[in-house]
Design an enzyme around this catalytic site. Structure first.
Site, mmCIF file in Angstrom:
data_model
loop_
_atom_site.group_PDB
_atom_site.id
_atom_site.type_symbol
_atom_site.label_atom_id
_atom_site.label_comp_id
_atom_site.label_asym_id
_atom_site.label_seq_id
_atom_site.Cartn_x
_atom_site.Cartn_y
_atom_site.Cartn_z
ATOM 1 N N ASP A 15 0.700 -1.037 -0.025
ATOM 2 C CA ASP A 15 -0.106 -0.050 0.025
ATOM 3 C C ASP A 15 0.920 1.085 -0.028
ATOM 4 O O ASP A 15 1.580 1.505 1.071
ATOM 5 C CB ASP A 15 -0.844 0.208 1.278
ATOM 6 C CG ASP A 15 -1.902 -0.962 1.349
ATOM 7 O OD1 ASP A 15 -1.517 -2.258 0.921
ATOM 8 O OD2 ASP A 15 -3.087 -0.843 1.740
ATOM 9 N N LYS A 19 -7.285 3.253 -3.118
ATOM 10 C CA LYS A 19 -7.305 3.265 -1.719
ATOM 11 C C LYS A 19 -7.868 4.871 -1.128
ATOM 12 O O LYS A 19 -7.017 5.717 -1.578
ATOM 13 C CB LYS A 19 -6.338 2.701 -0.989
ATOM 14 C CG LYS A 19 -6.628 2.668 0.774
ATOM 15 C CD LYS A 19 -5.342 2.052 1.458
ATOM 16 C CE LYS A 19 -5.337 2.293 2.773
ATOM 17 N NZ LYS A 19 -3.928 1.738 3.437
ATOM 18 N N LYS A 38 -10.422 0.208 -2.095
ATOM 19 C CA LYS A 38 -10.184 -0.199 -0.614
ATOM 20 C C LYS A 38 -10.592 1.393 0.015
ATOM 21 O O LYS A 38 -10.108 2.284 -0.247
ATOM 22 C CB LYS A 38 -8.873 -0.527 -0.341
ATOM 23 C CG LYS A 38 -8.570 -0.785 1.233
ATOM 24 C CD LYS A 38 -7.145 -1.009 1.632
ATOM 25 C CE LYS A 38 -6.760 -1.223 3.157
ATOM 26 N NZ LYS A 38 -5.408 -1.582 3.238
#
Length: 229
Positions: free
Chosen positions: A97, A161, A190
């Protein structure tokens, strides 16, 4: 996502069970990994330094180890992000991430953001690793979020995300919908940041999120089970 069909097991499988605090110790990671294994979370979300340690704790499970890169500000060079990504993968990370360079997004340097996303995604995919791109939406206008999602639709990281959870705001249903509508089925979304109860989690899933980043996984599951009886 149709949340009416969820079970406790399938709900847990969308959680990136999270502990990203600066003061995290081995005791914290032991607890995090133990909980993730017990509930069947998708991943433990940690900073890059404890990847090897958590990988060892999770070696007999299906829970992934996820490393946060350039976290939480994103203000490192692309070369540094790539080196950090490569090191995390070498240490055993299953997922990455990374935080975009938010300043470059505010200056609308879209070519830079596309290059950054493409090169980090390529490093991940070369090793069979999932890549998630953190926008940090609290600092972005809606059109900037849309533009980043359009770049992602072209580059095809695995996820985009909403947030780090360390900015001025976290995930919102509006932003999740915008991101999902823009990328369609090309990229998953996400939601992370401020998701601490089942009601909020449910709203994010129904808006189009397919992973939930939260440090409140157990609380959310408990509330879900009570609702379902």
């Amino acid at each position: 996502m149709d949340t009416t069909k969820l079970t406790a097991k399938t709900l847990a499988s969308v959680f990136d069970h999270t502990f990203l605090k600066a003061y995290a110790t081995h005791e914290d990671f032991d607890k995090l990994c133990r909980e993730a294994k017990e509930i069947g979370a998708a991943m433990v979300a940690i900073n890059a330094s404890p990847v090897t340690y958590c990988k060892e704790q999770l070696k007999d499970s299906d829970v992934h180890v996820g490393a946060a890169i350039a976290f939480p500000l994103g203000q490192t060079t692309l070369e540094t992000k790539i080196l950090e990504t490569q090191k995390a993968i070498a240490d055993g990370a299953d997922e990455i991430d990374y935080v975009i360079n938010i300043g470059e997004a505010k200056m609308h340097h879209w070519d830079y953001l596309e290059r950054e996303m493409r090169e980090i995604t390529q490093v991940c995919h070369k090793h069979g690793i999932l890549c998630k791109v953190i926008f940090e939406n609290c600092y972005l206008e809606k059109e900037e979020i849309r533009k980043l999602a359009e770049i992602a639709k072209k580059v095809k990281p695995d996820y985009i995300k909403t947030s780090t959870g360390f900015g001025t705001g976290g995930a919102s249903v509006e932003d999740v919908k915008l991101m999902k509508e823009t990328v369609g089925d090309a990229v998953k979304v996400k939601a992370a940041g401020g998701i601490r109860d089942w009601a909020t989690c449910k709203a994010m899933l129904e808006a189009g999120a397919e992973r939930i980043g939260t440090s409140s996984s157990l609380k959310i599951l408990d509330e879900f089970k009570k609702e379902r009886g």
